[in-house]
Design a protein around this motif. Structure first.
Motif, mmCIF file in Angstrom:
data_model
loop_
_atom_site.group_PDB
_atom_site.id
_atom_site.type_symbol
_atom_site.label_atom_id
_atom_site.label_comp_id
_atom_site.label_asym_id
_atom_site.label_seq_id
_atom_site.Cartn_x
_atom_site.Cartn_y
_atom_site.Cartn_z
ATOM 1 N N ILE A 171 -2.044 -1.519 -3.672
ATOM 2 C CA ILE A 171 -3.069 -0.495 -3.493
ATOM 3 C C ILE A 171 -2.401 0.871 -3.477
ATOM 4 C CG2 ILE A 171 -4.847 0.414 -1.933
ATOM 5 C CD1 ILE A 171 -5.034 -2.531 -0.852
ATOM 6 N N GLU A 173 -6.138 5.483 8.330
ATOM 7 C CA GLU A 173 -7.501 5.041 8.021
ATOM 8 C C GLU A 173 -7.490 4.026 6.890
ATOM 9 O OE1 GLU A 173 -9.878 8.481 7.229
ATOM 10 O OE2 GLU A 173 -9.483 9.352 9.212
ATOM 11 N N LEU A 174 -6.665 4.268 5.891
ATOM 12 C CA LEU A 174 -6.542 3.343 4.774
ATOM 13 C C LEU A 174 -6.023 1.985 5.252
ATOM 14 C CD1 LEU A 174 -6.560 2.719 1.724
ATOM 15 C CD2 LEU A 174 -4.256 3.736 1.630
ATOM 16 N N LEU A 230 0.607 5.809 -0.704
ATOM 17 C CA LEU A 230 -0.184 6.995 -1.007
ATOM 18 C C LEU A 230 0.339 7.610 -2.292
ATOM 19 C CD1 LEU A 230 -0.502 8.746 2.467
ATOM 20 C CD2 LEU A 230 -2.201 7.334 1.287
ATOM 21 N N SER A 260 0.943 6.950 11.488
ATOM 22 C CA SER A 260 -0.156 6.071 11.116
ATOM 23 C C SER A 260 -0.056 4.745 11.852
ATOM 24 C CB SER A 260 -0.158 5.832 9.606
ATOM 25 O OG SER A 260 -0.387 7.041 8.935
ATOM 26 N N SER A 310 -3.512 4.830 -3.064
ATOM 27 C CA SER A 310 -4.664 5.612 -2.640
ATOM 28 C C SER A 310 -4.224 7.012 -2.234
ATOM 29 C CB SER A 310 -5.355 4.909 -1.466
ATOM 30 O OG SER A 310 -6.566 5.558 -1.157
ATOM 31 N N THR A 311 -5.188 7.805 -1.835
ATOM 32 C CA THR A 311 -4.921 9.137 -1.293
ATOM 33 C C THR A 311 -5.624 9.215 0.054
ATOM 34 O OG1 THR A 311 -6.874 10.043 -2.373
ATOM 35 C CG2 THR A 311 -4.787 10.224 -3.578
ATOM 36 N N VAL A 324 0.848 -1.182 0.000
ATOM 37 C CA VAL A 324 0.000 0.000 0.000
ATOM 38 C C VAL A 324 0.889 1.239 0.000
ATOM 39 C CG1 VAL A 324 -0.227 0.077 2.526
ATOM 40 C CG2 VAL A 324 -1.956 1.174 1.099
ATOM 41 N N GLU A 336 -5.820 9.769 4.343
ATOM 42 C CA GLU A 336 -5.143 9.480 5.601
ATOM 43 C C GLU A 336 -4.665 8.037 5.602
ATOM 44 O OE1 GLU A 336 -3.352 9.542 9.031
ATOM 45 O OE2 GLU A 336 -4.213 11.365 8.151
ATOM 46 N N LEU A 337 -3.354 7.845 5.768
ATOM 47 C CA LEU A 337 -2.758 6.516 5.679
ATOM 48 C C LEU A 337 -3.269 5.573 6.756
ATOM 49 C CD1 LEU A 337 -0.798 4.730 4.117
ATOM 50 C CD2 LEU A 337 1.018 5.533 5.629
ATOM 51 N N SER A 392 -8.708 0.104 7.200
ATOM 52 C CA SER A 392 -9.739 -0.383 6.295
ATOM 53 C C SER A 392 -9.269 -1.627 5.542
ATOM 54 C CB SER A 392 -10.116 0.722 5.310
ATOM 55 O OG SER A 392 -11.004 0.237 4.338
ATOM 56 N N ILE A 393 -8.059 -1.584 5.028
ATOM 57 C CA ILE A 393 -7.512 -2.735 4.306
ATOM 58 C C ILE A 393 -7.393 -3.931 5.235
ATOM 59 C CG2 ILE A 393 -5.465 -3.658 3.134
ATOM 60 C CD1 ILE A 393 -4.977 -0.735 2.129
#
Length: 139
Positions: free
Chosen positions: A84, A92-93, A39, A122, A86-87, A37, A89-90, A96-97
């Motif tokens: 993955i 939160e990402l 950003l 994070s 994404s953009t 993952v 907040e790391l 979620s993952i």
């Protein structure tokens, strides 16, 4: 304890290769899974200077990220199940993952560069709000 699905937070830096190798050493004995993952870089910070020269700065930065992640996967010498980008907040990402993909270990680099400082923060948020183990690797 063995881990079967490791989520590795990476950046477009050479140190990320060490993180992926660490993840491989953890999951290979149990034939586990690796998810990467990262950003996407936000070119809004650079638009004032670069926009006149590069109209598609966001696309170029995203392409650079994809190329680097492809390199990470090929040099891992172990299958990477998912990547993955994404953009936002790391932490939160990551949470979620971890919930959606049944991740049991998050691997982050501990480095003073800005991206890795975000990862460290994070990682604290992940540790504080979940039952998922977090491994900080000194870089």
């Amino acid at each position: 304890m063995s881990y079967h699905h490791v989520l590795v937070a990476v950046a477009v830096t050479p140190e990320s290769h060490r993180l992926v190798q660490k993840a491989v050493s953890i999951v290979k004995p149990v034939n586990g899974k690796i998810t990467l993952v990262t950003l996407a870089s936000d070119p809004e910070l650079y638009n004032q200077l670069a926009a006149p020269m590069l109209e598609n700065l966001r696309d170029l930065m995203l392409e650079e990220t994809h190329l680097f992640l492809d390199e990470l996967k090929s040099k891992a010498q172990y299958p990477v199940e998912k990547v993955i980008i994404s953009t936002g907040e790391l932490s939160e990402l990551i949470l979620s993952i971890c919930e959606k993909q049944d991740v049991d270990l998050v691997l982050c680099g501990n480095h003073n560069q800005s991206f890795f400082s975000k990862i460290t923060c994070s990682a604290r948020a992940v540790v504080a709000s979940s039952q998922i183990d977090v491994l900080l690797v000194p870089l």
